[in-house]
Write a protein that holds these residues in place. Structure first.
Motif, PDB file in Angstrom:
ATOM      1  N   THR A   1       0.899  -0.584  -0.076  1.00 36.20           N
ATOM      2  CA  THR A   1       0.075   0.180   0.456  1.00 36.20           C
ATOM      3  C   THR A   1       0.825   0.857   0.256  1.00 36.20           C
ATOM      4  O   THR A   1       0.720   2.480  -0.621  1.00 36.20           O
TER       5      THR A   1
ATOM      6  N   HIS B   1       2.734   1.242  -2.921  1.00 35.42           N
ATOM      7  CA  HIS B   1       1.889   2.185  -4.615  1.00 35.42           C
ATOM      8  C   HIS B   1       1.507   3.837  -3.935  1.00 35.42           C
ATOM      9  O   HIS B   1       1.228   4.901  -5.213  1.00 35.42           O
TER      10      HIS B   1
ATOM     11  N   SER C   1       4.747   5.391  -5.877  1.00 37.82           N
ATOM     12  CA  SER C   1       4.464   5.599  -6.543  1.00 37.82           C
ATOM     13  C   SER C   1       3.771   6.748  -6.973  1.00 37.82           C
ATOM     14  O   SER C   1       4.179   7.242  -8.607  1.00 37.82           O
ATOM     15  N   HIS C   2       2.279   6.726  -6.780  1.00 37.16           N
ATOM     16  CA  HIS C   2       1.669   7.097  -7.535  1.00 37.16           C
ATOM     17  C   HIS C   2       1.978   9.296  -6.817  1.00 37.16           C
ATOM     18  O   HIS C   2       2.346  10.674  -8.075  1.00 37.16           O
TER      19      HIS C   2
END
Length: 292
Positions: free
Chosen positions: A275, A278, A281-282
């Protein structure tokens, strides 16, 4: 008077034989069947097939996400693993007086083989005919050098606030230190976690350009991996045998529940890591988009 000289070859095999002889055959077989059942439960637990394994193996995480994962993993297990081993060695005294005098020594012997690897010793004799080893090759310092390679400063390590998931994994093991059965079964489960996740962590680390040809990721991984110098399988098996000696049937339900809870915490840990990765990464993608 019989000679005190004994055969020093095959130390692991001899320790296991002594442990087995310390119990009646029927109790050993009953405990052995329970341990095999417990190992099967771990193999079927969600942590053993967690999606993080494939994500890490695919090398799909950014360097920043991997930095965070390593700081989290450091807090959850790396910093305290030898503490737990030493706690188990101390608490093996709980075998006595239930078992005959000296029953604690064979499991301590096996735990010491694990310690020797962790502390930076290597099989063989040095040029002076003494033990081979170097504390700078101990596993915890080797892990710290991985953090060096990731560019994580000492200040960042000292001020890092671990997630509640990382704290929960660590505290669960720490709370077991006073009970020989508890710390032993959790150490065995922790070794399984190391076997499951060290090779993927190594792959993901390699994917972001960090050298894994030496150091921590050369001594951690599945023992059959020819590119690694690891003995994790041996140590895990030793811990299950140590547990086999220590168990009594009345403790089966409690030990099983404890082990499964620890596996749950590790599963939660890895879900949280994905979680956070990610989210990182965003955030990185958004920053890049704004920059262009």
């Amino acid at each position: 008077m019989p000679s005190l000289m004994v055969d020093l070859d095959q130390p692991r095999k001899k320790a296991i034989a002594i442990m087995r002889a310390s119990l009646p055959d029927e109790l050993w077989r009953r405990n052995e069947a329970f341990v095999e059942h417990l190992r099967k439960l771990i193999a079927e637990h969600p942590v053993a097939r967690h999606s993080a394994i494939q994500v890490l193996n695919d090398g799909g995480l950014s360097a920043q996400a991997m930095r965070t994962i390593h700081l989290e993993y450091r807090h959850a297990i790396v910093q305290i693993f030898t503490d737990a081993l030493l706690a188990a060695q101390l608490q093996s005294r709980q075998l006595e007086p239930r078992l005959r005098p000296g029953a604690k020594l064979a499991p301590r012997f096996l735990l010491t083989l694990n310690d020797l690897d962790e502390f930076g010793f290597r099989p063989g004799l040095d040029a002076d005919g003494y033990y081979r080893g170097n504390p700078t090759y101990a596993h915890y310092p080797l892990f710290e050098r991985v953090l060096d390679d990731y560019g994580i400063s000492l200040l960042e390590r000292q001020t890092y606030a671990p997630s509640s998931n990382a704290r929960s994994v660590r505290e669960f093991l720490e709370h077991s230190y006073g009970n020989y059965l508890d710390v032993t079964v959790l150490l065995a489960a922790a070794e399984e976690e190391v076997i499951l996740f060290s090779p993927p962590l190594r792959q993901a680390t390699k994917a972001v350009g960090v050298d894994v040809g030496d150091g921590y990721y050369y001594v951690h991984g599945v023992s059959q991996d020819e590119t690694a110098e690891a003995a994790d399988d041996d140590h895990e098996n030793d811990l299950w045998l140590i547990l086999t000696q220590a168990l009594t049937p009345d403790q089966y339900p409690r030990v099983q529940a404890l082990c499964m809870r620890y596996c749950d915490l590790w599963s939660n840990f890895w879900t949280h890591q994905l979680t956070m990765a990610h989210a990182t990464s965003h955030s990185e993608a958004s920053t890049w988009a704004k920059a262009v």
